[in-house]
Write a protein that holds these residues in place. Sequence first.
Motif, PDB file in Angstrom:
ATOM      1  N   ALA A   1      18.414 -21.587  -5.025  1.00 56.73           N
ATOM      2  CA  ALA A   1      17.944 -21.268  -6.379  1.00 56.73           C
ATOM      3  C   ALA A   1      18.633 -22.109  -7.439  1.00 56.73           C
ATOM      4  CB  ALA A   1      18.154 -19.784  -6.668  1.00 56.73           C
ATOM      5  N   LEU A   2      19.852 -22.587  -7.162  1.00 50.54           N
ATOM      6  CA  LEU A   2      20.622 -23.344  -8.152  1.00 50.54           C
ATOM      7  C   LEU A   2      20.536 -24.855  -7.944  1.00 50.54           C
ATOM      8  CD1 LEU A   2      23.872 -21.204  -8.564  1.00 50.54           C
ATOM      9  CD2 LEU A   2      21.833 -21.258  -9.998  1.00 50.54           C
ATOM     10  N   ARG A   3      19.606 -25.331  -7.179  1.00 43.14           N
ATOM     11  CA  ARG A   3      19.462 -26.772  -7.019  1.00 43.14           C
ATOM     12  C   ARG A   3      19.021 -27.416  -8.327  1.00 43.14           C
ATOM     13  NH1 ARG A   3      16.454 -26.849  -1.065  1.00 43.14           N
ATOM     14  NH2 ARG A   3      18.352 -26.470   0.174  1.00 43.14           N
ATOM     15  N   LYS A   4      19.549 -28.607  -8.585  1.00 43.55           N
ATOM     16  CA  LYS A   4      19.254 -29.286  -9.846  1.00 43.55           C
ATOM     17  C   LYS A   4      17.791 -29.702  -9.948  1.00 43.55           C
ATOM     18  CE  LYS A   4      23.656 -29.116 -10.800  1.00 43.55           C
ATOM     19  NZ  LYS A   4      24.173 -28.112 -11.760  1.00 43.55           N
ATOM     20  N   ASP A   5      17.246 -30.134  -8.839  1.00 43.46           N
ATOM     21  CA  ASP A   5      15.861 -30.597  -8.827  1.00 43.46           C
ATOM     22  C   ASP A   5      14.920 -29.401  -8.713  1.00 43.46           C
ATOM     23  OD1 ASP A   5      13.440 -31.787  -8.480  1.00 43.46           O
ATOM     24  OD2 ASP A   5      13.920 -32.759  -6.580  1.00 43.46           O
ATOM     25  N   PRO A   6      14.060 -29.159  -9.680  1.00 40.00           N
ATOM     26  CA  PRO A   6      13.175 -27.991  -9.599  1.00 40.00           C
ATOM     27  C   PRO A   6      12.228 -28.026  -8.413  1.00 40.00           C
ATOM     28  CG  PRO A   6      12.559 -29.426 -11.433  1.00 40.00           C
ATOM     29  CD  PRO A   6      13.865 -29.922 -10.924  1.00 40.00           C
ATOM     30  N   THR A   7      11.893 -29.216  -7.891  1.00 38.31           N
ATOM     31  CA  THR A   7      11.003 -29.283  -6.735  1.00 38.31           C
ATOM     32  C   THR A   7      11.712 -28.880  -5.451  1.00 38.31           C
ATOM     33  OG1 THR A   7      11.491 -31.621  -6.296  1.00 38.31           O
ATOM     34  CG2 THR A   7       9.704 -31.128  -7.845  1.00 38.31           C
ATOM     35  N   HIS A   8      13.022 -28.742  -5.482  1.00 40.44           N
ATOM     36  CA  HIS A   8      13.785 -28.326  -4.309  1.00 40.44           C
ATOM     37  C   HIS A   8      14.198 -26.858  -4.387  1.00 40.44           C
ATOM     38  CE1 HIS A   8      15.067 -32.448  -2.469  1.00 40.44           C
ATOM     39  NE2 HIS A   8      13.768 -32.357  -2.701  1.00 40.44           N
ATOM     40  N   ARG A   9      13.825 -26.180  -5.454  1.00 41.05           N
ATOM     41  CA  ARG A   9      14.066 -24.736  -5.544  1.00 41.05           C
ATOM     42  C   ARG A   9      12.843 -23.983  -5.038  1.00 41.05           C
ATOM     43  NH1 ARG A   9      14.720 -25.279 -11.636  1.00 41.05           N
ATOM     44  NH2 ARG A   9      16.332 -26.876 -11.782  1.00 41.05           N
ATOM     45  N   TYR A  10      12.963 -22.663  -5.055  1.00 41.94           N
ATOM     46  CA  TYR A  10      11.780 -21.848  -4.817  1.00 41.94           C
ATOM     47  C   TYR A  10      10.833 -22.036  -5.995  1.00 41.94           C
ATOM     48  CZ  TYR A  10      14.571 -19.832  -1.097  1.00 41.94           C
ATOM     49  OH  TYR A  10      15.329 -19.675   0.026  1.00 41.94           O
ATOM     50  N   GLY A  11       9.549 -22.179  -5.683  1.00 41.70           N
ATOM     51  CA  GLY A  11       8.598 -22.620  -6.696  1.00 41.70           C
ATOM     52  C   GLY A  11       8.276 -21.594  -7.746  1.00 41.70           C
ATOM     53  N   ASP A  12       8.352 -20.289  -7.427  1.00 40.80           N
ATOM     54  CA  ASP A  12       7.994 -19.257  -8.397  1.00 40.80           C
ATOM     55  C   ASP A  12       8.613 -17.939  -7.964  1.00 40.80           C
ATOM     56  OD1 ASP A  12       6.443 -18.490  -6.218  1.00 40.80           O
ATOM     57  OD2 ASP A  12       4.553 -19.133  -7.114  1.00 40.80           O
ATOM     58  N   GLY A  13       8.301 -16.882  -8.712  1.00 36.92           N
ATOM     59  CA  GLY A  13       8.864 -15.578  -8.407  1.00 36.92           C
ATOM     60  C   GLY A  13       8.439 -15.036  -7.061  1.00 36.92           C
ATOM     61  N   ALA A  14       7.196 -15.312  -6.640  1.00 36.65           N
ATOM     62  CA  ALA A  14       6.710 -14.816  -5.358  1.00 36.65           C
ATOM     63  C   ALA A  14       7.501 -15.423  -4.196  1.00 36.65           C
ATOM     64  CB  ALA A  14       5.220 -15.127  -5.215  1.00 36.65           C
ATOM     65  N   GLU A  15       7.736 -16.726  -4.250  1.00 39.34           N
ATOM     66  CA  GLU A  15       8.496 -17.387  -3.181  1.00 39.34           C
ATOM     67  C   GLU A  15       9.946 -16.926  -3.178  1.00 39.34           C
ATOM     68  OE1 GLU A  15       8.752 -21.907  -1.282  1.00 39.34           O
ATOM     69  OE2 GLU A  15       8.186 -21.626  -3.388  1.00 39.34           O
ATOM     70  N   LEU A  16      10.504 -16.731  -4.361  1.00 47.24           N
ATOM     71  CA  LEU A  16      11.883 -16.239  -4.450  1.00 47.24           C
ATOM     72  C   LEU A  16      11.988 -14.817  -3.925  1.00 47.24           C
ATOM     73  CD1 LEU A  16      14.812 -16.555  -5.396  1.00 47.24           C
ATOM     74  CD2 LEU A  16      14.072 -15.815  -7.675  1.00 47.24           C
ATOM     75  N   GLU A  17      11.003 -13.989  -4.225  1.00 43.11           N
ATOM     76  CA  GLU A  17      11.036 -12.600  -3.757  1.00 43.11           C
ATOM     77  C   GLU A  17      11.046 -12.543  -2.230  1.00 43.11           C
ATOM     78  OE1 GLU A  17       8.502  -8.426  -4.345  1.00 43.11           O
ATOM     79  OE2 GLU A  17       7.646 -10.348  -4.931  1.00 43.11           O
ATOM     80  N   LYS A  18      10.247 -13.368  -1.565  1.00 40.43           N
ATOM     81  CA  LYS A  18      10.225 -13.386  -0.106  1.00 40.43           C
ATOM     82  C   LYS A  18      11.570 -13.839   0.455  1.00 40.43           C
ATOM     83  CE  LYS A  18       5.249 -14.314   0.198  1.00 40.43           C
ATOM     84  NZ  LYS A  18       4.205 -15.294   0.627  1.00 40.43           N
ATOM     85  N   ALA A  19      12.185 -14.815  -0.190  1.00 42.67           N
ATOM     86  CA  ALA A  19      13.481 -15.305   0.286  1.00 42.67           C
ATOM     87  C   ALA A  19      14.558 -14.231   0.139  1.00 42.67           C
ATOM     88  CB  ALA A  19      13.867 -16.564  -0.483  1.00 42.67           C
ATOM     89  N   ILE A  20      14.542 -13.512  -0.966  1.00 44.93           N
ATOM     90  CA  ILE A  20      15.527 -12.437  -1.163  1.00 44.93           C
ATOM     91  C   ILE A  20      15.322 -11.343  -0.124  1.00 44.93           C
ATOM     92  CG2 ILE A  20      16.346 -10.678  -2.760  1.00 44.93           C
ATOM     93  CD1 ILE A  20      15.537 -12.510  -5.058  1.00 44.93           C
ATOM     94  N   SER A  21      14.072 -11.008   0.171  1.00 43.94           N
ATOM     95  CA  SER A  21      13.783  -9.984   1.176  1.00 43.94           C
ATOM     96  C   SER A  21      14.321 -10.392   2.534  1.00 43.94           C
ATOM     97  CB  SER A  21      12.268  -9.754   1.249  1.00 43.94           C
ATOM     98  OG  SER A  21      11.954  -8.802   2.248  1.00 43.94           O
ATOM     99  N   ALA A  22      14.197 -11.674   2.878  1.00 40.39           N
ATOM    100  CA  ALA A  22      14.738 -12.152   4.156  1.00 40.39           C
ATOM    101  C   ALA A  22      16.261 -12.054   4.175  1.00 40.39           C
ATOM    102  CB  ALA A  22      14.295 -13.592   4.401  1.00 40.39           C
ATOM    103  N   ALA A  23      16.904 -12.410   3.088  1.00 37.28           N
ATOM    104  CA  ALA A  23      18.366 -12.336   3.019  1.00 37.28           C
ATOM    105  C   ALA A  23      18.846 -10.893   3.140  1.00 37.28           C
ATOM    106  CB  ALA A  23      18.860 -12.958   1.723  1.00 37.28           C
ATOM    107  N   ARG A  24      18.114  -9.961   2.581  1.00 34.41           N
ATOM    108  CA  ARG A  24      18.508  -8.545   2.673  1.00 34.41           C
ATOM    109  C   ARG A  24      18.428  -8.043   4.108  1.00 34.41           C
ATOM    110  NH1 ARG A  24      16.022  -4.589  -1.727  1.00 34.41           N
ATOM    111  NH2 ARG A  24      17.750  -3.357  -0.884  1.00 34.41           N
ATOM    112  N   LEU A  25      17.563  -8.649   4.907  1.00 33.73           N
ATOM    113  CA  LEU A  25      17.444  -8.279   6.321  1.00 33.73           C
ATOM    114  C   LEU A  25      18.423  -9.049   7.202  1.00 33.73           C
ATOM    115  CD1 LEU A  25      13.543  -8.110   6.628  1.00 33.73           C
ATOM    116  CD2 LEU A  25      15.153  -6.199   6.413  1.00 33.73           C
TER     117      LEU A  25
END
Length: 459
Positions: free
Chosen positions: A252-276
Amino acid sequence: MEHIQSLIGPDYQLQWVVGTGGMSTVYLADDVRNQREVAVKVLRPEFSDNVEFLSRFRNEALASEDIISRNVVRTYDYRELVDPASGRNLCFIVMEFVRGESLADLIARRGMIPEEEALDILEQAAHGLRRIHELGLVHRDIKPGNILITQNGTVKITDFGIAKAASSVPLTRTGMVVGTAQYVSPEQAQGLDVTFATDVYSLGVVGYELLTGKRPFSGDSSVSVAIAHINNAPPALPTSISAPTRELIGIALRKDPTHRYGDGAELEKAISAARLGKRPPQPSGAARVVPAEASPTAVTAVASAVTGTSSASAPAVHPRTPNRPIPQSQIVEPKRSSSGFLVGFLIAVVVAFALAAGTVLYLNSQSFQPEPSVPPAPETVTITPETTPEPIPTITMTVEPTTSAPPVITTSEAEPTLPPISSVIVEPSEVIVPTSEPEPVPTVTLEPTDPTTNPGASQ
């Protein structure tokens, strides 16, 4: 407050001030028509009087009325009035009133938040961003002060729309920018276009602060903090935090925006995986080319944002990182041009002339037949007085001999030196000062030297 109440009218009965900020004052009020508590946010006059700001903010406030999510504060009403006493505009928003506290208050009260609770807060906030992004909107001001937590633990994003309108208009006050410099994305700090990934970065900063109790970057001024977001890598998270969560925040903290999660939906899925306890997936845009790092002109863009001056005239420049090797595609001429063809033609003419001259000289000197010589090995430097050639003039045309060709023959008339076809100038990024005296350059002599006097023998 009585004067504000008289302007707002009987639809909303103001109770008391519940918060103030650099851009607005928030009142608790009763919605008389709908029998509910609401928050009335009144913009400061210096913002309401700016025609361009007011136009942009009006559009954003009206668009936010369509955002319906349990994790986004609802916007119920928006109105613009004129104060007859002063002739100034009065602009206010009627929003859902949330009983609870802001995430900023939670961090100030508790400090570091346990990982499971922090991930729950981040996942709810990402769900709110998902709904905002689905409507094609960018919040632009995600920070703990704009994330509210109800008494039952529900996370709600607030203050949608104000930052986007203010970021496009030069303003005299700097409260808004100063308050968000700690969470600004690199592209925002450089004055570049923002995307959904901008909100992802800001929420990543919030997650870092939740997990550690401190922000990733600090400085003496908002400008220095914003520049750190552009150039510096955040300190590594402690190993007491799980590896999936560490990787999640790092992406999430990558400098290049194209290397981050693209939007809230993609970030939400990644957080859900980390919680598991699973490794979060890589962003869908991770295969795209990384752009160049921030340029020195980005400092000007940051200063313009903090001081409230316009930076529209400053173009965004993306120079190459000094220590990054130059790709081969940039050394070889990528596309042909008329000038390149002309240079190649001139070289061909010179080579042909050199061959012709060598042939003529060779025919005139057939009586001289040198014995073929074998080139010395690269590691050995041998000079003999019998075969030492004459010093070559600065401007010469030389035909190199082969085993069956005549010796090197230098023409008496010098030809002009052609300019190089292309050149790549790499300016060093730093000056390296040797810590010890450099080794002396070995000299080539005709007699072997004494090993005891060799400067490199002791090494």
